[in-house]
Each structure stands twice: as C-alpha cells, then as structure tokens.
Design an enzyme around this catalytic site. Structure first.
Site, PDB file in Angstrom:
ATOM      1  N   THR A 167       0.383  -1.030   0.267  1.00 46.73           N
ATOM      2  CA  THR A 167      -0.086   0.177  -0.176  1.00 46.73           C
ATOM      3  C   THR A 167       0.819   1.289   0.191  1.00 46.73           C
ATOM      4  O   THR A 167       0.165   2.098  -1.319  1.00 46.73           O
ATOM      5  CB  THR A 167      -0.769   0.080   1.074  1.00 46.73           C
ATOM      6  OG1 THR A 167      -0.187   0.178   2.328  1.00 46.73           O
ATOM      7  CG2 THR A 167      -1.807  -1.400   1.180  1.00 46.73           C
ATOM      8  N   ASP A 168       1.768   1.376   0.806  1.00 40.90           N
ATOM      9  CA  ASP A 168       2.637   2.226   1.050  1.00 40.90           C
ATOM     10  C   ASP A 168       3.567   2.457  -0.937  1.00 40.90           C
ATOM     11  O   ASP A 168       3.980   3.697  -1.665  1.00 40.90           O
ATOM     12  CB  ASP A 168       3.830   1.957   1.591  1.00 40.90           C
ATOM     13  CG  ASP A 168       3.350   2.583   2.335  1.00 40.90           C
ATOM     14  OD1 ASP A 168       3.187   3.152   3.516  1.00 40.90           O
ATOM     15  OD2 ASP A 168       3.872   1.928   4.002  1.00 40.90           O
ATOM     16  N   LEU A 169       3.513   1.304  -1.436  1.00 40.03           N
ATOM     17  CA  LEU A 169       4.792   1.373  -2.956  1.00 40.03           C
ATOM     18  C   LEU A 169       3.601   2.457  -3.779  1.00 40.03           C
ATOM     19  O   LEU A 169       3.539   3.020  -4.822  1.00 40.03           O
ATOM     20  CB  LEU A 169       4.937   0.762  -3.256  1.00 40.03           C
ATOM     21  CG  LEU A 169       6.439  -0.769  -2.467  1.00 40.03           C
ATOM     22  CD1 LEU A 169       6.615  -1.855  -2.633  1.00 40.03           C
ATOM     23  CD2 LEU A 169       7.368   0.856  -2.186  1.00 40.03           C
TER      24      LEU A 169
END
Length: 414
Positions: A167-169
C-alpha cells in the site's frame, strides 16, 4: 545522459516509505531532490541492518540520488529554511499528519499563494477529511483496513499480510503520477496545485478484479491462495522438479496445457470446456492437473517447456535466486552505487533513460552544501548547527526513539 526531469527541483519533507519512494523515482529521472530529514533522523534509518554511517537497508532502498539535509521544522528557523529552499522549487512532497503543516504555516493554501507555480503533494494514511482523517496507519494497518489482508492467504488459513509494503509502494507510485500530471498541466496554466492522495485510497484501487466482481454479483470475495478469482487454471502445482505456477488464461492455452500433459481429452470434458466451466469446477480441475503434473519427467525443465509450448508458467523462485540472477545485473535491474547494491530503474526512456547516480547518504551529509547553495552564509550555517536547528554528518544528533508524545515527526503514520 540528461534525465527526463532535468531542471525540476523537489523539496522532500516526507519520511518512511510512500513519499521517499515517490521522490526517489523523480530523482532517478533527473530531478534535483533535497530530502529534509528530521533532526532525530528518518525512522527507517533504524529499520534493519545498517552501515556505520546510519544508512540502513530499508532507508537505502528509498533515498538514493538525493541531497540530504537535516533540519528541525518545529523551530521558526527550521521553517524559514524550508521557505528559502522553496524559492525556485517546483515540487514539495510531505506526509505529516493532517494539521501539522497548518500549525507551521506551511500548509498548501499558504504555500501555493506564496509560490503559485509550486506543485504541493500531500500524502496521508486515511485522507485529510472524514471520520478517520488524521489517524495513524502503517502499511499493514492499511492492508487490514482495505480488505487486502482478508483476501491474502490459503482458503483454509487465516488472513495474511502481503510481505512487501504494497500500500505504501502504491501510494508512492500514485504520488509520482499526480506530481507529473500537475507539472504537465502547469505548462498550460502556469500554475501549480495541490496533489492529494491517501494510502487507503491507493489500497482500494488495488482491489481489481475482486471489487468489480462483487459490484456485479454481490457475492463476497473469498480467499483463494495462489488461485485467481476469474481464471482457471491459475495455480501452483507440485512437480518432480519443484513448484510450478501455471496460468492458462484462455481456452487455447488450456488446450495446449492438456496436450503438454498428455491428456488432450480434458478440453472436451464438460466440466472444463470453457473458462466459466473451469471456474465452476475449480476443485476438480486442480486435482486432475495436480495428478498429471506430479507424474512429469523429473529431469525435464517443466516450466520452460510449458512456456515454450505457449502455456504461461514459471517455477516458484526464491527471492535470493532472483536477485542473484546475472541477467538482472546485465538488464540493469540490480545495480550498485557507492558500494551499495540496490534495485535499478524500472522505467526506461530511449533518450533519457534515468540512472542511479549517487547512493543514499548519511543524515545531514549535504546540509552545508544545500544551505550554501540557498544563500545561507557560512557563519549562519555554523550558528544553525550550534543551536541544533540543522544537523550535519560531522555533528550528528543521536536518534531518539518516538515516545508518542509528539506526532510531528512520525511518518507514514501521518
């Protein structure tokens, strides 16, 4: 080789993952990126094995090709330095908790009024408004909240986190897209704008095709392990030569698979004639294929022979085998800079391909150089260092663990 973003200047106030990932990609393609790191250090400097200069493996994967300035933005002098750096800058990226930049007078409205050509990119966990605005959220929390964790895992097992911070990427990739869209629009309007995204919105965008399936049928998605919700067969099978993933996504590919396995009659079996039939009879199909695959020649390169025949397949490769594959170095997807081995640049343009130029550096390694370039005198720089407003490599401030009392320097919790 000049990068596609040569001449674009970026001030990176972000920490941990999504923001630094976005700015690293901008830097890979030629943008000048100044990372303004808290005096306590980016939290990821403490995550995993680290070099003696404090560059951890986690930090190294997100902060190459940048200049490293360390400053205390909670002080008026620190904020004044940011304003000075923004003169002539094109992009600002930040991921503080909602309200922090407002308290500092560095909110989007104020900065866009002062610097009308600025592209201001704001990344939060749950957005800037609504009932969850301002709540903290790391990648695993977002995976749980957005349903990704519920879908991941074996059908008879519990939910599992996707092992990469997906989700961060994803948020970092969307931030990159948003910044580039805003820069393109600015060529026509002459004006910057706010680019806003959240980790949870990015995570929700990954729910394809399960969201589309649910909207159409109303049936709750279920955990499928390595299977696919819309295609069969797509599964891992145990072969005498190891685990093989087979994805026969069309009737033609299924016929080729059946022929490869020596059972061409599978294509006329009423249970398996079409993809819809195969999905409806997934359990029987997987059992039949598993029996056939397990009887293949143990000396054969099964996956390579399958894909040569036209059936998408691969052995399930351990990550260390992947990263040590000489082809990746030849292809440029494993590279090195300053003695640091890292992944390469995945997007290549023919004339301006992008490059890994400098390794991630120690905290405050470029503090003096960045401030001098911004017009701060040598005497002023030494005064700022003496008062702890900025940190340099030769005058480091030891990392102080987050006590939870202040949220102004916490990162993708923002």
């Amino acid at each position: 080789m000049t990068g596609a973003l040569d001449g674009v200047r970026v001030i990176d106030l972000s920490r941990v993952l999504a923001g630094p990932y976005c700015t690293q990609m901008l830097a890979d393609h030629g943008a000048e990126v100044v990372k303004v790191e808290p005096v306590a250090g980016d939290l990821t400097r403490t995550w995993g094995p680290a070099r003696p200069d404090g560059v951890s493996s986690y930090y190294a994967g997100l902060n190459r090709n940048k200049q490293h300035l360390s400053a205390d933005l909670s002080t008026p002098d620190g904020r004044a330095l940011v304003l000075r750096l923004l003169e002539g800058a094109d992009v600002l990226v930040e991921n503080f908790k909602p309200g922090v930049m407002d308290r500092w007078g560095l909110d989007a409205a104020s900065l866009l009024e002062r610097f009308p050509r600025l592209v201001y990119c704001r990344i939060t966990a749950f957005g800037n408004d609504g009932p969850m605005a301002g709540l903290p959220g790391y990648d695993a929390v977002i995976q749980a909240h957005a349903g990704i964790m519920h879908l991941n895992g074996q059908p008879d097992g519990g939910p599992m986190r996707v092992p990469m911070p997906i989700t961060d990427l994803t948020a970092g990739l969307f931030a990159l897209s948003g910044v580039l869209l805003a820069l393109h629009e600015r060529t026509a309007s002459g004006r910057g704008q706010l680019v806003e995204l959240s980790l949870v919105d990015g995570a929700l965008s990954l729910l394809h095709p399960v969201a589309a399936n649910y909207f159409m049928t109303g049936e709750p998605p279920r955990r499928l392990g390595s299977g696919h919700p819309n295609i069969a067969p797509c599964e891992v099978f145990d072969s005498p030569a190891g685990e093989v993933y087979v994805a026969a996504g069309s009737d033609r590919q299924f016929a080729l698979l059946a022929d490869f396995l020596g059972e061409p009659g599978l294509v006329t079996d009423p249970r398996y004639r079409t993809n819809a039939d195969r999905l409806a009879n997934r359990h029987d199909l997987n059992a039949d294929l598993a029996a056939l695959v397990s009887g293949l020649d143990p000396d054969a390169d099964i996956a390579r022979e399958m894909i040569a025949k036209g059936v998408p397949a691969s052995v399930v490769r351990p990550v260390e085998h992947v990263l040590d594959d000489p082809y990746l170095t030849e292809h440029g997807m494993v590279t090195e800079a300053g003695g640091v081995r890292m992944l390469g640049v995945p997007v290549r343009l023919a004339r301006t391909p992008g490059a890994v130029r400098t390794p991630p550096r120690a905290q405050g390694a470029d503090t003096r150089a960045v401030l001098a370039a911004a017009g701060v005198t040598a005497a002023q720089i030494e005064d700022l260092i003496a008062r702890g407003v900025v940190v340099t490599t030769d005058a480091p401030t030891p990392y102080q663990p987050d006590t939870g009392q202040s949220h102004e320097h916490r990162s993708e919790e923002s």
